[in-house]
Scaffold this motif. Structure first.
Motif, PDB file in Angstrom:
ATOM      1  N   THR A   9       0.801  -1.210   0.065  1.00 54.24           N
ATOM      2  CA  THR A   9       0.082  -0.075  -0.017  1.00 54.24           C
ATOM      3  C   THR A   9       0.998   1.231  -0.055  1.00 54.24           C
ATOM      4  OG1 THR A   9      -0.096   0.022   2.411  1.00 54.24           O
ATOM      5  CG2 THR A   9      -1.923  -1.072   1.354  1.00 54.24           C
ATOM      6  N   GLU A  22      -4.495   5.771   2.997  1.00 48.32           N
ATOM      7  CA  GLU A  22      -3.678   4.461   2.410  1.00 48.32           C
ATOM      8  C   GLU A  22      -4.456   4.068   1.210  1.00 48.32           C
ATOM      9  OE1 GLU A  22      -2.138   2.174   5.287  1.00 48.32           O
ATOM     10  OE2 GLU A  22      -2.448   0.328   4.671  1.00 48.32           O
ATOM     11  N   PRO A  24      -4.101   1.279  -1.964  1.00 51.23           N
ATOM     12  CA  PRO A  24      -3.410  -0.067  -2.479  1.00 51.23           C
ATOM     13  C   PRO A  24      -2.581  -0.124  -3.605  1.00 51.23           C
ATOM     14  CG  PRO A  24      -6.029   0.137  -2.634  1.00 51.23           C
ATOM     15  CD  PRO A  24      -5.453   1.311  -2.113  1.00 51.23           C
ATOM     16  N   ILE A  30      -1.035   2.565  -8.818  1.00 53.99           N
ATOM     17  CA  ILE A  30      -2.208   2.906  -7.872  1.00 53.99           C
ATOM     18  C   ILE A  30      -3.250   3.323  -8.639  1.00 53.99           C
ATOM     19  CG2 ILE A  30      -0.547   3.537  -6.043  1.00 53.99           C
ATOM     20  CD1 ILE A  30      -1.362   6.381  -6.582  1.00 53.99           C
TER      21      ILE A  30
END
Ligand code: CMC
Length: 445
Positions: A9, A22, A24, A30
């Protein structure tokens, strides 16, 4: 931003608000939409990325073509381009690109039969070509005529019917070669040559280009094979400008003929598939080996670019250029050496030693040598982009099918950063001063 290697992350701190997010990480990326939740307040739209020319944005997931630009690697469906160029044929590669696997003997025979038996074009399409001006650029004819095919096959709109789609795929791969051949014959004022089903895909293309009075055209085996290799090398190249155009138009669920005409238009540009034509014009302009250093000097001074050099993805020798350079010698055994080859070799030698090119990792790309071979084979310079478009058709269609079958995809619609006026009231014409003129004057234009 900080990354935690264990968690896959990305933790982002928004210094405007002090908030942490946050996000992933999947496949080294991303999701841009994950940034949208990063806001300064309720009426903030959310963070976007700004990436003109898609320098660092993946627009799709794909399993078709792999490129490692730093190491000079190109693979179709996992197979190295060098092996395909040596052992395969263009039609087999087209099948591989489309269906993901090399065909069995039976599958290949059926595939070749289907393509061979769709090479004829409607006589009215021939009339469309007839109506172009005598000196029309063959790529303009190609783009216009491929687009016109959509009016002859209105059922092609049914893009989610797999059988219907398969039929259009056969038609497109087959007919682009015929349209290309006819566009050349029209330009030359020569009678059209109809397809010959006894010949291979490239043999038949040479027939439609060059047959004159002979009863049966026999392609030269070396040239037929060289064209096969060139077609294999040009078949796909992942998300380049024209493929992106194909996907973008296709994302609106446009029929494949109209989408492909758009992709071909993108290919026509001199920074893309039009570069092979530009290389030949450049070599002719340089004229002789002794004028190369002066030309390179002018390139470095920013007067113009060295055509056939540089690539958005390859920061090493383009693997396709390496293969083309090899087969050039086989072609010259048949046709005699093109004097422009010595000039190109000298240009490459000087450029590869020069700090300007070394620092920017500018190497010869696919277009640097292909034009010299095409010219030696008898193709006129303005046919070069068309020679790129014929094999790229299989790549464009493979990418289009992948797009249609990808649940993640929607109509392509980039965002923008609006920097124009805020709301203002309409001004009656009597009250207006020419804003554009006074603005231009104030900018000294
Ligand atoms: N000659 C001289 N300088 C160049 C060249 C070139 N051919 N290509 C790039 N540069 C320089 C450019 O001026 C820039 O220098 P600086 O950093 O000082 O401003 C730096 O190299 C990076 O160039 P860029 O324009 O940011 O690179 P890009 O990735 O946007 O462009 C390209 C890629 C292929 C459009 C470009 O290299 C080019 O215009 N090449 C000539 C046209 C050509 O051969 N195109 C065929 C591409 S291969 C076939 C295909 O797949 O379409």
């Amino acid at each position: 931003m900080s990354a935690n290697a264990n968690q896959n992350t990305l933790t982002i701190t928004d210094n405007r608000t002090g908030k942490q997010y946050e996000v992933p990480i999947e496949n080294g990326t991303i999701r841009a939409m994950d940034l949208r939740k990063i806001k300064t307040g309720d009426d903030d739209f959310g963070l976007m990325t700004y990436d003109p020319a898609f320098m660092n944005t993946a627009s799709c997931k794909s399993t078709i073509t792999f490129i490692d630009g730093d190491r000079g690697i190109l693979r179709y469906r996992g197979y190295p381009i060098e092996q395909l160029a040596e052992q395969s044929t263009y039609l087999e590669v087209a099948y591989l690109l489309l269906y993901g696997e090399l065909p069995t003997k039976e599958q290949l025979a059926e595939w070749e039969w289907n393509i061979t038996h769709h090479t004829f074009i409607h006589e009215s399409i021939k009339k469309v070509i007839d109506e172009f001006n005598y000196d029309a650029h063959p790529m303009g004819i190609f783009i216009g005529t491929v687009g016109a095919l959509s009016t002859f096959y209105p059922e092609a709109k049914d893009i989610f019917d797999v059988d219907c789609r398969r039929k259009q795929i056969h038609r497109l791969i087959a007919k682009v070669a015929t349209i290309a051949g006819f566009s050349y014959r029209h330009r030359k004022g020569l009678p059209y040559v109809y397809p010959d089903n006894d010949l291979s895909y490239t043999g038949n293309f040479l027939n439609m280009m060059f047959k004159t009075t002979e009863v049966k055209y026999q392609p030269n085996a070396v040239l037929e094979r060289a064209l096969n290799v060139l077609f294999i090398l040009h078949a796909d190249h992942e998300q380049n400008c024209s493929t992106n155009a194909m996907r973008s138009i296709g994302s609106a669920h446009t029929d494949p003929y109209s989408s492909l005409a758009g992709a071909a238009a993108a290919l026509y540009g001199p920074l893309h598939g039009g570069a092979n034509e530009a290389v030949l014009r450049m070599l002719n302009e340089i004229g002789s080996v002794d004028r190369v250093p002066e030309y390179v000097k002018r390139v470095k001074a920013g007067e113009f670019r060295l055509m056939g050099f540089g690539h958005r993805v390859y920061k090493n020798y383009d693997p396709r250029a390496k293969i083309i350079k090899q087969i050039a010698y086989e072609v010259f055994e048949v046709t005699g050496k093109d004097p422009l080859l010595d000039l190109a070799l000298e240009l490459e030698r000087i450029a590869l030693e020069d700090e300007y090119f070394v620092k920017r990792k500018l190497y010869p790309n696919v277009d640097f040598y292909s034009g010299i071979i095409y010219r030696a084979m008898g193709f006129p310079v303005d046919m070069f982009p068309v020679l790129f478009a014929i094999p790229r058709t299989s790549g464009w269609i493979s990418q289009w099918v992948e797009l249609l079958e990808d649940a993640d995809q929607k109509i392509a619609r980039p965002r923008q950063i609006y920097l124009g006026y805020d709301e203002r009231d309409y001004m009656p014409i009597e009250e207006r001063k020419s804003q554009i003129e006074s603005k231009a004057r104030s900018e000294g234009a």
